[in-house]
Scaffold this motif. Sequence first.
Motif, PDB file in Angstrom:
ATOM      1  N   GLY A   1       0.647  18.096   0.346  1.00 28.62           N
ATOM      2  CA  GLY A   1       1.978  18.452  -0.145  1.00 28.62           C
ATOM      3  C   GLY A   1       2.174  18.211  -1.626  1.00 28.62           C
ATOM      4  N   ASN A   2       3.439  18.276  -2.047  1.00 26.04           N
ATOM      5  CA  ASN A   2       3.784  18.212  -3.468  1.00 26.04           C
ATOM      6  C   ASN A   2       3.631  16.825  -4.072  1.00 26.04           C
ATOM      7  OD1 ASN A   2       4.515  20.921  -3.320  1.00 26.04           O
ATOM      8  ND2 ASN A   2       6.624  20.428  -2.754  1.00 26.04           N
ATOM      9  N   GLY A   3       3.585  15.779  -3.229  1.00 25.11           N
ATOM     10  CA  GLY A   3       3.436  14.429  -3.738  1.00 25.11           C
ATOM     11  C   GLY A   3       4.714  13.884  -4.366  1.00 25.11           C
ATOM     12  N   PHE A   4       4.636  12.639  -4.843  1.00 25.09           N
ATOM     13  CA  PHE A   4       5.786  11.992  -5.477  1.00 25.09           C
ATOM     14  C   PHE A   4       5.279  10.780  -6.238  1.00 25.09           C
ATOM     15  CE2 PHE A   4       5.074  10.139  -1.365  1.00 25.09           C
ATOM     16  CZ  PHE A   4       5.316   8.777  -1.523  1.00 25.09           C
ATOM     17  N   LEU A   5       6.140  10.181  -7.050  1.00 24.04           N
ATOM     18  CA  LEU A   5       5.782   8.962  -7.762  1.00 24.04           C
ATOM     19  C   LEU A   5       5.835   7.807  -6.765  1.00 24.04           C
ATOM     20  CD1 LEU A   5       7.714   9.415 -11.136  1.00 24.04           C
ATOM     21  CD2 LEU A   5       5.256   9.692 -10.725  1.00 24.04           C
TER      22      LEU A   5
ATOM     23  N   MET B   1       6.568  -6.263  10.218  1.00 23.81           N
ATOM     24  CA  MET B   1       6.898  -6.852  11.514  1.00 23.81           C
ATOM     25  C   MET B   1       5.653  -7.099  12.348  1.00 23.81           C
ATOM     26  SD  MET B   1      10.170  -4.911  13.123  1.00 23.81           S
ATOM     27  CE  MET B   1       9.261  -4.763  14.640  1.00 23.81           C
ATOM     28  N   LEU B   2       4.674  -6.214  12.211  1.00 26.15           N
ATOM     29  CA  LEU B   2       3.452  -6.271  13.005  1.00 26.15           C
ATOM     30  C   LEU B   2       2.327  -6.958  12.239  1.00 26.15           C
ATOM     31  CD1 LEU B   2       3.548  -2.662  14.515  1.00 26.15           C
ATOM     32  CD2 LEU B   2       4.558  -4.761  15.387  1.00 26.15           C
ATOM     33  N   ASP B   3       2.696  -7.826  11.298  1.00 24.72           N
ATOM     34  CA  ASP B   3       1.718  -8.575  10.505  1.00 24.72           C
ATOM     35  C   ASP B   3       0.715  -7.651   9.833  1.00 24.72           C
ATOM     36  OD1 ASP B   3       2.839 -11.039  11.072  1.00 24.72           O
ATOM     37  OD2 ASP B   3       1.714 -11.246  12.940  1.00 24.72           O
ATOM     38  N   GLY B   4       1.208  -6.531   9.328  1.00 23.38           N
ATOM     39  CA  GLY B   4       0.349  -5.574   8.636  1.00 23.38           C
ATOM     40  C   GLY B   4       0.919  -5.212   7.288  1.00 23.38           C
ATOM     41  N   ASP B   5       0.466  -4.083   6.769  1.00 25.98           N
ATOM     42  CA  ASP B   5       0.946  -3.622   5.475  1.00 25.98           C
ATOM     43  C   ASP B   5       0.763  -2.109   5.406  1.00 25.98           C
ATOM     44  OD1 ASP B   5       2.048  -3.705   2.979  1.00 25.98           O
ATOM     45  OD2 ASP B   5       0.592  -5.081   2.123  1.00 25.98           O
ATOM     46  N   ILE B   6       1.417  -1.495   4.417  1.00 22.27           N
ATOM     47  CA  ILE B   6       1.334  -0.047   4.227  1.00 22.27           C
ATOM     48  C   ILE B   6       1.412   0.256   2.742  1.00 22.27           C
ATOM     49  CG2 ILE B   6       3.845   0.242   4.512  1.00 22.27           C
ATOM     50  CD1 ILE B   6       3.236   2.969   5.834  1.00 22.27           C
ATOM     51  N   LYS B   7       0.640   1.254   2.303  1.00 19.05           N
ATOM     52  CA  LYS B   7       0.629   1.669   0.903  1.00 19.05           C
ATOM     53  C   LYS B   7       0.753   3.191   0.838  1.00 19.05           C
ATOM     54  CE  LYS B   7      -0.228  -2.566  -0.077  1.00 19.05           C
ATOM     55  NZ  LYS B   7       0.894  -3.418  -0.489  1.00 19.05           N
ATOM     56  N   TRP B   8       1.467   3.650  -0.194  1.00 13.78           N
ATOM     57  CA  TRP B   8       1.563   5.071  -0.464  1.00 13.78           C
ATOM     58  C   TRP B   8       0.792   5.365  -1.748  1.00 13.78           C
ATOM     59  CZ3 TRP B   8       5.472   2.200   1.579  1.00 13.78           C
ATOM     60  CH2 TRP B   8       6.066   2.664   2.753  1.00 13.78           C
ATOM     61  N   LEU B   9      -0.172   6.253  -1.690  1.00 19.58           N
ATOM     62  CA  LEU B   9      -0.959   6.637  -2.857  1.00 19.58           C
ATOM     63  C   LEU B   9      -0.685   8.112  -3.128  1.00 19.58           C
ATOM     64  CD1 LEU B   9      -4.280   4.879  -1.759  1.00 19.58           C
ATOM     65  CD2 LEU B   9      -2.532   3.982  -3.288  1.00 19.58           C
ATOM     66  N   SER B  10       0.063   8.380  -4.181  1.00 15.99           N
ATOM     67  CA  SER B  10       0.482   9.757  -4.448  1.00 15.99           C
ATOM     68  C   SER B  10       0.804   9.924  -5.924  1.00 15.99           C
ATOM     69  CB  SER B  10       1.707  10.107  -3.591  1.00 15.99           C
ATOM     70  OG  SER B  10       2.065  11.460  -3.742  1.00 15.99           O
ATOM     71  N   LYS B  11       0.990  11.167  -6.302  1.00 19.26           N
ATOM     72  CA  LYS B  11       1.434  11.514  -7.655  1.00 19.26           C
ATOM     73  C   LYS B  11       2.153  12.846  -7.557  1.00 19.26           C
ATOM     74  CE  LYS B  11      -3.029  13.655  -8.672  1.00 19.26           C
ATOM     75  NZ  LYS B  11      -4.212  13.683  -9.549  1.00 19.26           N
ATOM     76  N   GLU B  12       2.945  13.166  -8.563  1.00 21.03           N
ATOM     77  CA  GLU B  12       3.653  14.440  -8.561  1.00 21.03           C
ATOM     78  C   GLU B  12       2.636  15.581  -8.575  1.00 21.03           C
ATOM     79  OE1 GLU B  12       6.400  14.369 -11.808  1.00 21.03           O
ATOM     80  OE2 GLU B  12       7.958  13.386 -10.604  1.00 21.03           O
TER      81      GLU B  12
ATOM     82  N   GLY C   1       0.877  16.129  -5.856  1.00 21.44           N
ATOM     83  CA  GLY C   1       0.053  15.803  -4.703  1.00 21.44           C
ATOM     84  C   GLY C   1      -1.404  15.586  -5.061  1.00 21.44           C
ATOM     85  N   PRO C   2      -2.206  15.277  -4.050  1.00 22.97           N
ATOM     86  CA  PRO C   2      -1.850  15.067  -2.643  1.00 22.97           C
ATOM     87  C   PRO C   2      -1.258  13.679  -2.420  1.00 22.97           C
ATOM     88  CG  PRO C   2      -4.191  14.689  -2.926  1.00 22.97           C
ATOM     89  CD  PRO C   2      -3.668  15.111  -4.282  1.00 22.97           C
ATOM     90  N   THR C   3      -0.982  13.365  -1.157  1.00 28.71           N
ATOM     91  CA  THR C   3      -0.431  12.061  -0.792  1.00 28.71           C
ATOM     92  C   THR C   3      -1.281  11.436   0.303  1.00 28.71           C
ATOM     93  OG1 THR C   3       1.842  12.694  -1.348  1.00 28.71           O
ATOM     94  CG2 THR C   3       1.576  10.869   0.199  1.00 28.71           C
ATOM     95  N   ARG C   4      -1.520  10.132   0.159  1.00 22.36           N
ATOM     96  CA  ARG C   4      -2.225   9.385   1.200  1.00 22.36           C
ATOM     97  C   ARG C   4      -1.378   8.183   1.592  1.00 22.36           C
ATOM     98  NH1 ARG C   4      -7.178   8.529  -1.080  1.00 22.36           N
ATOM     99  NH2 ARG C   4      -7.166   6.263  -1.136  1.00 22.36           N
ATOM    100  N   VAL C   5      -1.202   7.991   2.876  1.00 18.39           N
ATOM    101  CA  VAL C   5      -0.492   6.833   3.415  1.00 18.39           C
ATOM    102  C   VAL C   5      -1.510   6.028   4.203  1.00 18.39           C
ATOM    103  CG1 VAL C   5       1.424   6.019   4.831  1.00 18.39           C
ATOM    104  CG2 VAL C   5       1.615   8.213   3.627  1.00 18.39           C
ATOM    105  N   GLU C   6      -1.709   4.784   3.821  1.00 20.64           N
ATOM    106  CA  GLU C   6      -2.704   3.975   4.510  1.00 20.64           C
ATOM    107  C   GLU C   6      -2.169   2.580   4.767  1.00 20.64           C
ATOM    108  OE1 GLU C   6      -5.406   2.093   1.020  1.00 20.64           O
ATOM    109  OE2 GLU C   6      -5.913   4.141   1.572  1.00 20.64           O
ATOM    110  N   GLY C   7      -2.663   1.965   5.823  1.00 21.70           N
ATOM    111  CA  GLY C   7      -2.215   0.626   6.153  1.00 21.70           C
ATOM    112  C   GLY C   7      -2.859   0.126   7.423  1.00 21.70           C
TER     113      GLY C   7
END
Length: 347
Positions: free
Chosen positions: A285-289, A309-320, A322-328
């Motif tokens: 997609g278009n991505g974001f900051l 809550m689940l003793d984890g973490d999440i990161k968003w790796l993106s730029k205007e 795109g692309p976008t990656r969500v990992e955790g």
Amino acid sequence: MLMQTEFLADIVNHLPEGMIVMDTERRIHYLNEKALHMTGWKLGDTVPYCTYCQEREVNDGENRCILTADEPIPSFNSHLAVYEGLEEFEMSLKKLMIADRTYYVLRIRQPVKNENSERARFHELLVQETLLAQEAERKRIARELHDHIGQSVYSIFLGLEVIKQGINDEKYQHHLFNMMNVMEKTLDNIKQLTKSLRPEIVYDIGLEKSLRQAVKDWRKLYQIEIFLELALDKEQELDPEKQLHLFRIIQESITNAVRHGKATYVSIHLKTYYQYVFFNLYDNGNGFLAEGCSKKGLGLKHMYERCKMLDGDIKWLSKEGGPTRVEGFVSLVKPEGERESELNDCR
């Protein structure tokens, strides 16, 4: 008077935190006494990647360590392989240039347990209660949609079918045909909305089957290509409540990719590793900051809070653009003191 070098070295050596200097190949050039005691590593050893970074999906030329990113996060909690197995550390990294060579100073310490962390835990419990209440409300709305609104619309649809048989005028038949098409689409929309709201699908058939079914629905609903890869250990399953939260995180990611990013392709990867389930989503997609995105928008905040809550973490790796990656990742281990009754609260 400038402090002598040996005094500075002695101070660093007795810091209460582990300090490690490594090169770009992660080979250790220096570590203080605290780091030696905490890890058992020695000069010349290679610093292992943490459990989180080991499972990251990286692009060509991208450093696997998330702390070496162009815009690194200030600190990060994960597990490292030490002489006694896996140990959780709070870590931060600083890049140094010495004689045209790149080095990294890695700081490690045990996760701090203090008044602030207790306050944070209390906040997490409040968030958890809020999310559980939201799930209960979603279930109630889904039941109303299915049992009342859906059934009423279906009754109207059947009534139009009967009326259609008694109308010979072509003009009215055309109007009736259009009305029935609208009613049919409305029924489909109610069905899709009910599926997105009801948590029972995860409780009844599990995360893996729920995701496979959801992907089929998302492909049809959004008219996009979705790739799903699951490598989940059958012997280390998440409890149903955690499965539901992880399902919601992925569901929100797909919604964001399509509605905001205008993505036409999404890939979803889930994998069990030690006591964690790692997830990675990619979209074209278009991505974001991405900077500070865990504080932007209710949907992203809920994703972040569910992971914490689940003793984890999440990161968003993106730029205007795109692309976008969500990992955790989320933990398979049940947090101490978690109530057994919480599962029933949101059913």
